[in-house]
Design a protein around this motif. Structure first.
Motif, PDB file in Angstrom:
ATOM      1  N   TYR A   4      -1.445  -6.658 -13.070  1.00  0.00           N
ATOM      2  CA  TYR A   4      -2.062  -6.371 -11.781  1.00  0.00           C
ATOM      3  C   TYR A   4      -2.661  -4.981 -11.854  1.00  0.00           C
ATOM      4  O   TYR A   4      -1.942  -4.000 -11.996  1.00  0.00           O
ATOM      5  CB  TYR A   4      -1.029  -6.425 -10.654  1.00  0.00           C
ATOM      6  N   GLU A   5      -3.951  -4.916 -11.788  1.00  0.00           N
ATOM      7  CA  GLU A   5      -4.624  -3.624 -11.804  1.00  0.00           C
ATOM      8  C   GLU A   5      -4.493  -2.981 -10.428  1.00  0.00           C
ATOM      9  O   GLU A   5      -4.481  -3.683  -9.417  1.00  0.00           O
ATOM     10  CB  GLU A   5      -6.103  -3.802 -12.154  1.00  0.00           C
ATOM     11  N   PRO A   6      -4.421  -1.657 -10.383  1.00  0.00           N
ATOM     12  CA  PRO A   6      -4.408  -0.992  -9.076  1.00  0.00           C
ATOM     13  C   PRO A   6      -5.659  -1.371  -8.285  1.00  0.00           C
ATOM     14  O   PRO A   6      -6.759  -1.413  -8.829  1.00  0.00           O
ATOM     15  CB  PRO A   6      -4.415   0.493  -9.432  1.00  0.00           C
ATOM     16  N   ILE A   7      -5.462  -1.706  -7.027  1.00  0.00           N
ATOM     17  CA  ILE A   7      -6.562  -2.077  -6.156  1.00  0.00           C
ATOM     18  C   ILE A   7      -7.301  -0.816  -5.738  1.00  0.00           C
ATOM     19  O   ILE A   7      -8.481  -0.660  -5.977  1.00  0.00           O
ATOM     20  CB  ILE A   7      -6.041  -2.823  -4.905  1.00  0.00           C
ATOM     21  N   ASP A   8      -6.583   0.071  -5.110  1.00  0.00           N
ATOM     22  CA  ASP A   8      -7.103   1.331  -4.607  1.00  0.00           C
ATOM     23  C   ASP A   8      -5.882   2.187  -4.326  1.00  0.00           C
ATOM     24  O   ASP A   8      -5.032   1.785  -3.529  1.00  0.00           O
ATOM     25  CB  ASP A   8      -7.911   1.083  -3.332  1.00  0.00           C
ATOM     26  N   PRO A   9      -5.751   3.337  -4.970  1.00  0.00           N
ATOM     27  CA  PRO A   9      -4.539   4.135  -4.754  1.00  0.00           C
ATOM     28  C   PRO A   9      -4.312   4.517  -3.297  1.00  0.00           C
ATOM     29  O   PRO A   9      -3.183   4.804  -2.899  1.00  0.00           O
ATOM     30  CB  PRO A   9      -4.762   5.376  -5.628  1.00  0.00           C
ATOM     31  N   HIS A  10      -5.337   4.481  -2.482  1.00  0.00           N
ATOM     32  CA  HIS A  10      -5.188   4.798  -1.063  1.00  0.00           C
ATOM     33  C   HIS A  10      -4.592   3.630  -0.276  1.00  0.00           C
ATOM     34  O   HIS A  10      -4.214   3.791   0.875  1.00  0.00           O
ATOM     35  CB  HIS A  10      -6.538   5.199  -0.464  1.00  0.00           C
ATOM     36  N   CYS A  11      -4.541   2.461  -0.913  1.00  0.00           N
ATOM     37  CA  CYS A  11      -4.010   1.253  -0.256  1.00  0.00           C
ATOM     38  C   CYS A  11      -2.668   0.836  -0.836  1.00  0.00           C
ATOM     39  O   CYS A  11      -2.186  -0.257  -0.551  1.00  0.00           O
ATOM     40  CB  CYS A  11      -5.004   0.096  -0.401  1.00  0.00           C
ATOM     41  N   GLU A  12      -2.051   1.689  -1.652  1.00  0.00           N
ATOM     42  CA  GLU A  12      -0.799   1.353  -2.304  1.00  0.00           C
ATOM     43  C   GLU A  12       0.252   2.429  -2.087  1.00  0.00           C
ATOM     44  O   GLU A  12      -0.072   3.615  -2.048  1.00  0.00           O
ATOM     45  CB  GLU A  12      -0.982   1.226  -3.819  1.00  0.00           C
ATOM     46  N   ILE A  13       1.489   1.989  -1.985  1.00  0.00           N
ATOM     47  CA  ILE A  13       2.638   2.886  -2.024  1.00  0.00           C
ATOM     48  C   ILE A  13       3.433   2.479  -3.258  1.00  0.00           C
ATOM     49  O   ILE A  13       3.857   1.329  -3.372  1.00  0.00           O
ATOM     50  CB  ILE A  13       3.489   2.781  -0.750  1.00  0.00           C
ATOM     51  N   ARG A 116       5.311  -1.732  -6.220  1.00  0.00           N
ATOM     52  CA  ARG A 116       4.032  -1.422  -5.575  1.00  0.00           C
ATOM     53  C   ARG A 116       3.914  -2.221  -4.290  1.00  0.00           C
ATOM     54  O   ARG A 116       4.027  -3.444  -4.307  1.00  0.00           O
ATOM     55  CB  ARG A 116       2.878  -1.779  -6.500  1.00  0.00           C
ATOM     56  N   GLN A 117       3.676  -1.530  -3.185  1.00  0.00           N
ATOM     57  CA  GLN A 117       3.357  -2.165  -1.910  1.00  0.00           C
ATOM     58  C   GLN A 117       1.844  -2.035  -1.750  1.00  0.00           C
ATOM     59  O   GLN A 117       1.325  -0.918  -1.723  1.00  0.00           O
ATOM     60  CB  GLN A 117       4.070  -1.476  -0.761  1.00  0.00           C
ATOM     61  N   ILE A 118       1.172  -3.163  -1.633  1.00  0.00           N
ATOM     62  CA  ILE A 118      -0.289  -3.170  -1.620  1.00  0.00           C
ATOM     63  C   ILE A 118      -0.780  -3.680  -0.267  1.00  0.00           C
ATOM     64  O   ILE A 118      -0.455  -4.794   0.142  1.00  0.00           O
ATOM     65  CB  ILE A 118      -0.838  -4.052  -2.758  1.00  0.00           C
ATOM     66  N   PHE A 119      -1.563  -2.860   0.392  1.00  0.00           N
ATOM     67  CA  PHE A 119      -2.084  -3.143   1.734  1.00  0.00           C
ATOM     68  C   PHE A 119      -3.560  -3.508   1.650  1.00  0.00           C
ATOM     69  O   PHE A 119      -4.256  -3.125   0.709  1.00  0.00           O
ATOM     70  CB  PHE A 119      -1.904  -1.916   2.637  1.00  0.00           C
ATOM     71  N   GLU A 124      -4.000   0.683   7.161  1.00  0.00           N
ATOM     72  CA  GLU A 124      -2.711  -0.006   7.267  1.00  0.00           C
ATOM     73  C   GLU A 124      -1.653   0.688   6.416  1.00  0.00           C
ATOM     74  O   GLU A 124      -0.512   0.860   6.840  1.00  0.00           O
ATOM     75  CB  GLU A 124      -2.849  -1.473   6.852  1.00  0.00           C
ATOM     76  N   CYS A 125      -2.042   1.089   5.233  1.00  0.00           N
ATOM     77  CA  CYS A 125      -1.113   1.771   4.332  1.00  0.00           C
ATOM     78  C   CYS A 125      -0.651   3.096   4.936  1.00  0.00           C
ATOM     79  O   CYS A 125       0.541   3.417   4.921  1.00  0.00           O
ATOM     80  CB  CYS A 125      -1.792   1.999   2.984  1.00  0.00           C
ATOM     81  N   ASN A 126      -1.573   3.843   5.472  1.00  0.00           N
ATOM     82  CA  ASN A 126      -1.255   5.164   6.006  1.00  0.00           C
ATOM     83  C   ASN A 126      -0.410   5.125   7.278  1.00  0.00           C
ATOM     84  O   ASN A 126       0.205   6.127   7.629  1.00  0.00           O
ATOM     85  CB  ASN A 126      -2.527   5.975   6.226  1.00  0.00           C
ATOM     86  N   LYS A 127      -0.365   3.966   7.950  1.00  0.00           N
ATOM     87  CA  LYS A 127       0.493   3.839   9.134  1.00  0.00           C
ATOM     88  C   LYS A 127       1.965   4.014   8.773  1.00  0.00           C
ATOM     89  O   LYS A 127       2.731   4.575   9.553  1.00  0.00           O
ATOM     90  CB  LYS A 127       0.312   2.462   9.791  1.00  0.00           C
ATOM     91  N   ILE A 128       2.359   3.505   7.603  1.00  0.00           N
ATOM     92  CA  ILE A 128       3.780   3.575   7.255  1.00  0.00           C
ATOM     93  C   ILE A 128       4.077   4.533   6.104  1.00  0.00           C
ATOM     94  O   ILE A 128       5.231   4.866   5.874  1.00  0.00           O
ATOM     95  CB  ILE A 128       4.365   2.181   6.973  1.00  0.00           C
TER      96      ILE A 128
END
Length: 153
Positions: A4-13, A116-119, A124-128
């Protein structure tokens, strides 16, 4: 193993932890509900598992009980399972995200776990993100305690 390639580091925890346990034990702690229900969640949380079908397409429905208040319903579906290297699921309860957990054997009795939590969106990611990063570390602390008490698989 699926990659699984990173989608976008801003959308992942991303949470990474190296544990002193064989990879098979680390995988079992995540895949066996008798172990998972003990350590899953931040410090002080408990779980009631209603459904746990550990297979691709299988359901995982449970309630996390907060230490002071709150019951948090979780509805998930396992999407990809590859023993002993990968567990992935999709959440159907809020907040919505996918989880991909990989297990890398580093040597005898040592495993690197990458969760990896992927939003869908950065918003959405930054909310939590502000509170979940610390809570994920608490979760991993509890995992390490569970692993310390497990017999070798």
């Amino acid at each position: 193993m699926k990659v699984y390639e990173p989608i976008d580091p801003h959308c992942e925890i991303v949470t990474i932890r190296t544990v002193n346990a064989p990879r098979a034990n680390a995988y079992k702690a995540w895949s066996d509900p008798n172990h998972l229900k003990i350590w899953w969640g931040p410090a002080g949380f408990t779980n009631t598992f209603h459904e746990f079908e550990f297979k691709e397409g299988g359901k995982w429905n449970f309630v996390m009980h907060g230490p002071e208040k709150g019951n948090y319903v979780n509805s998930c579906e396992f999407t990809d399972l590859e023993y002993p290297s990968l567990i992935a699921w999709k959440r159907y309860s809020q907040p919505l995200f996918r989880v991909i957990v990989t297990f890398e054997e580093l040597g005898p009795g040592q495993t690197r776990i990458i969760s990896r939590q992927i939003f869908e969106t950065e918003k959405e990611c930054n909310k939590i993100r502000p509170f979940v990063e610390d809570k994920n570390e608490e979760n991993m602390d509890r995992l390490e305690k569970e692993l310390a008490g497990m017999d070798a698989v």
